[in-house]
Motif scaffolding. Structure first.
Motif, PDB file in Angstrom:
ATOM      1  N   ASP A 137       0.823  -1.214   0.000  1.00  0.00           N
ATOM      2  CA  ASP A 137       0.000   0.000   0.000  1.00  0.00           C
ATOM      3  C   ASP A 137       0.855   1.262   0.000  1.00  0.00           C
ATOM      4  OD1 ASP A 137      -2.460  -1.145  -0.206  1.00  0.00           O
ATOM      5  OD2 ASP A 137      -2.848  -1.212   1.957  1.00  0.00           O
TER       6      ASP A 137
ATOM      7  N   ARG B  87       2.097   1.906  -3.402  1.00  0.00           N
ATOM      8  CA  ARG B  87       1.047   2.491  -4.263  1.00  0.00           C
ATOM      9  C   ARG B  87       0.915   3.984  -3.984  1.00  0.00           C
ATOM     10  NH1 ARG B  87      -3.953  -0.194  -2.659  1.00  0.00           N
ATOM     11  NH2 ARG B  87      -5.004   1.265  -4.042  1.00  0.00           N
TER      12      ARG B  87
ATOM     13  N   ARG C  49       1.903   7.097  -6.661  1.00  0.00           N
ATOM     14  CA  ARG C  49       0.901   8.084  -7.099  1.00  0.00           C
ATOM     15  C   ARG C  49       1.435   9.517  -7.106  1.00  0.00           C
ATOM     16  NH1 ARG C  49      -4.967   6.140  -4.714  1.00  0.00           N
ATOM     17  NH2 ARG C  49      -5.002   4.171  -5.846  1.00  0.00           N
TER      18      ARG C  49
ATOM     19  N   GLN D 295      -2.827  10.804  -4.553  1.00  0.00           N
ATOM     20  CA  GLN D 295      -2.040  10.099  -3.535  1.00  0.00           C
ATOM     21  C   GLN D 295      -2.660  10.168  -2.148  1.00  0.00           C
ATOM     22  OE1 GLN D 295      -0.558  12.861  -5.249  1.00  0.00           O
ATOM     23  NE2 GLN D 295       0.701  14.029  -3.826  1.00  0.00           N
TER      24      GLN D 295
ATOM     25  N   HIS E  37      -6.317   7.138  -0.002  1.00  0.00           N
ATOM     26  CA  HIS E  37      -6.028   5.857   0.631  1.00  0.00           C
ATOM     27  C   HIS E  37      -6.581   5.947   2.053  1.00  0.00           C
ATOM     28  CE1 HIS E  37      -3.089   4.485  -2.365  1.00  0.00           C
ATOM     29  NE2 HIS E  37      -2.530   5.670  -2.322  1.00  0.00           N
TER      30      HIS E  37
END
Ligand code: 1PW
Ligand code: ADP
Ligand code: CA
Length: 563
Positions: A446, A449, A453, A460, A463
């Motif tokens: 995670d 990721r 971003r 970004q 999440h």
């Protein structure tokens, strides 16, 4: 944000003549706002009722006077000894003994880059030629925002060690063409520029400072200038509640570093020529600055990234790899990512007023930004204090505890070539707030990721483990603090184990075991304390920049000057 209005009709021409441009007759007009020329041999058809006609019409050009760099009488048909080349001999023999002048002006090219373009106009006699040169110079002399004398600091070791060459080859010729005089200091050690500014430099002699280097070098110059300004005004920067005095001199940044985010986020590119031209035209962009204190000791100022956890650890690791140049951040980035450390602590913050928006706004700070022009929210804090109500205890502060992979604060977007939208894409340059980004403990996958971003168009902040706040002040206290919070350690049920390690770390400062602490990355410098108080000072400094221009600005008609 507003689109600039189309050029006004030249109501009061100061000068209007038929001059020759590349062997074609042009009607050339100077007003107080524009220099324009129009090919009168091919009269364009008007397509609409507008008096401008189609502004793209072949042969019509408008250059705003404020974007003219210089005007010079052109020596015709003689070898140009400066560059060791012969100038082109005109085809038309009638033109060969004419008098001419050359106007250099700003031309916009894609990616927010500016270039220096030229037009040479031929006159039938020398008197007319001199009249034109003088008239344009007179208009330029009215632009009092333009700097005439600059103090330049070059870090010869920033980025790929190209600072000196970049300055000499790309920037100095532009300054000399614009008749800007300079005093140049090539630094001999870290903090040379800061100390010179703080104590020695005769600042009254200059209209601005120029920094050739990266974010670290900019930070030095900013520290020198802010400290000097406070000292000259009797303001004590150790007091975290002081109202700081804004700095008078503007700073120009010629990018020659590793990240160059201050330049990129205020100009839109990291291009030395573009930056030099923003200095020449005398742009001015106010900018927020964070002050960082530990108890009542001033530590540093920050404008770009203030990061604990991930970015602190990347910096700590990368400092040992300085010899690698900009690539050190990639290597240390991967290494730090793999170590996947998290840190416990408490963040308290004072949220910004709602009218300045949120870190997830789609709206971004651009040249002429309306949010940055609002009466500063910052001032509200002092007003509250004066009227006796203490904002710190009236419940406005919010407190968040947790385990974090990263805690980042940025008072501007921190856009840079590595991350074109930046760490805080909607942060404003001059609104008196910073965006606080909390990345809680999550899986490596995670977190990757989230990091990736930053480099693409995805959000970004979208999440579940990321929280963002727009703040005016904040504080951080690590859970296991050195020295002064033994109590907290006990209160928090700190195990003997934790205390044991925190003890070891205290006794072995070089130990990189990070059970308890990370470091703060403050614009590329490591801070000595983990527990800090941060306050945003609205518009404390000014740069020779204008913010990132909307793309439409360099569409027609402003690009008509392109030849
Ligand atoms: C594993 C994939 C990682 C991709 C992450 C990309 C995120 C990029 C966000 C960059 C934000 C940079 C903010 C600027 C910081 C500068 O002040 C500082 C110092 O820059 P300098 O060395 O003086 O030019 N640079 C760094 C990298 O800490
Ligand atoms: N002459 C010098 N020798 C060594 N270090 C210097 C010198 N001049 C400036 N510095 C320091 O170098 C550091 C990095 O400079 P910077 O220009 O930001 O490059 P980079 O972006 O590669 O980090 C700054 O913190 C600055 O204080
Ligand atoms: Ca801001």
């Amino acid at each position: 944000m507003d689109k600039p209005p189309p050029p006004k009709p030249p109501l009061l021409p100061l000068l209007c003549s038929q001059l020759s441009l590349q062997h074609r007759v042009n009607e050339v007009t100077l007003t107080s706002a524009f220099l324009s020329w129009r090919d009168v041999e091919t009269r364009p058809k008007r397509t609409s009722g507008s008096i401008y006609g189609p502004l793209k019409a072949a042969g019509s050009h408008y250059v705003p006077v404020c974007e003219i760099i210089s005007v010079q009488e052109t020596e015709e048909d003689c070898p140009n000894t400066d560059v060791g080349k012969w100038q082109k001999v005109p085809h038309n023999p009638a033109e060969s003994n004419q008098h001419a002048f050359t106007v250099s002006y700003v031309e916009r090219t894609p990616k927010h880059r500016w270039r220096c373009s030229e037009v040479t106009l031929h006159c039938t006699d020398r008197t007319l030629c001199l009249q034109w040169v003088q008239a344009i110079r007179e208009q330029l002399s009215l632009l009092t925002i333009r700097p005439k004398r600059l103090l330049v600091y070059i870090n010869p070791y920033g980025g790929k060690h190209r600072g000196k060459r970049i300055y000499e080859q790309k920037v100095a010729p532009i300054f000399s063409r614009a008749s800007i005089s300079t005093d140049v200091i090539v630094t001999e050690r870290a903090n040379h520029a800061r100390d010179h500014l703080k104590t020695e430099a005769d600042l009254k002699k200059y209209d601005g400072l120029v920094c050739v280097g990266g974010d670290g070098m900019f930070s030095e110059i900013m520290h020198g200038l802010i400290s000097r300004t406070q000292r000259d005004s009797g303001v004590d920067q150790d007091r975290s509640d002081e109202t700081l005095i804004p700095c008078g001199l503007r700073i120009g940044i010629i990018p020659a570093g590793s990240t160059d985010c201050v330049c990129y986020a205020t100009v839109g590119s990291n291009d030395p020529v573009t930056s030099a031209l923003h200095i020449v035209v005398g742009d001015s962009q106010p900018m927020d600055v964070c002050s960082i204190h530990h108890n009542n000791t001033f530590l540093r100022y920050s404008v770009s990234l203030l990061g604990y956890g991930f970015y602190g650890d990347v910096l700590t690791d990368s400092e040992r790899k300085r010899w690698m140049g900009p690539a050190r951040y990639d290597i240390s980035g991967v290494k730090t990512f793999l170590s996947h450390r998290y840190y416990e602590g408490t963040i308290s913050f004072l949220p910004a007023d709602e009218n300045v928006g949120t870190p997830r706004d789609k709206l971004q700070c651009r040249a002429g930004c309306n949010i940055c022009r609002l009466p500063t929210a910052d001032k509200q804090v002092y007003k509250d204090k004066e009227s006796g109500s203490d904002t710190e205890t009236d419940g406005a502060w919010q407190v968040i505890r947790g385990k974090f992979l990263a805690i980042n604060a940025a008072c501007m977007s921190c856009a840079c070539p590595r991350s074109p939208k930046g760490l805080a894409p909607s942060a404003h340059l001059a609104d008196g707030t910073a965006d606080l980004i909390l990345v809680r403990k999550c899986t490596r996958f995670d977190f990757l990721r989230h990091l990736l971003r930053h480099t693409n168009k995805d959000d970004q902040f979208d999440h579940p483990f990321v929280e963002v706040y727009r703040v005016r002040q904040f504080r951080f206290t690590p859970r296991y603090e050195d020295g002064d919070s033994e109590l907290e350690l006990r209160e928090a049920g700190g195990s003997g184990h934790a205390r044991f390690f925190s003890q070891i770390c205290r006794e072995h400062p070089a130990c990189t075991c990070s059970l308890a602490h990370s470091s703060w990355n403050c614009d590329g410098e490591i801070l000595p304390h983990a527990a800090i108080q941060v306050r945003v000072h609205c518009q404390l400094i000014k740069l020779f920049a204008r913010g990132i221009e909307e793309q439409s600005v360099f569409e027609e008609p402003y690009a008509l000057g392109a030849m």
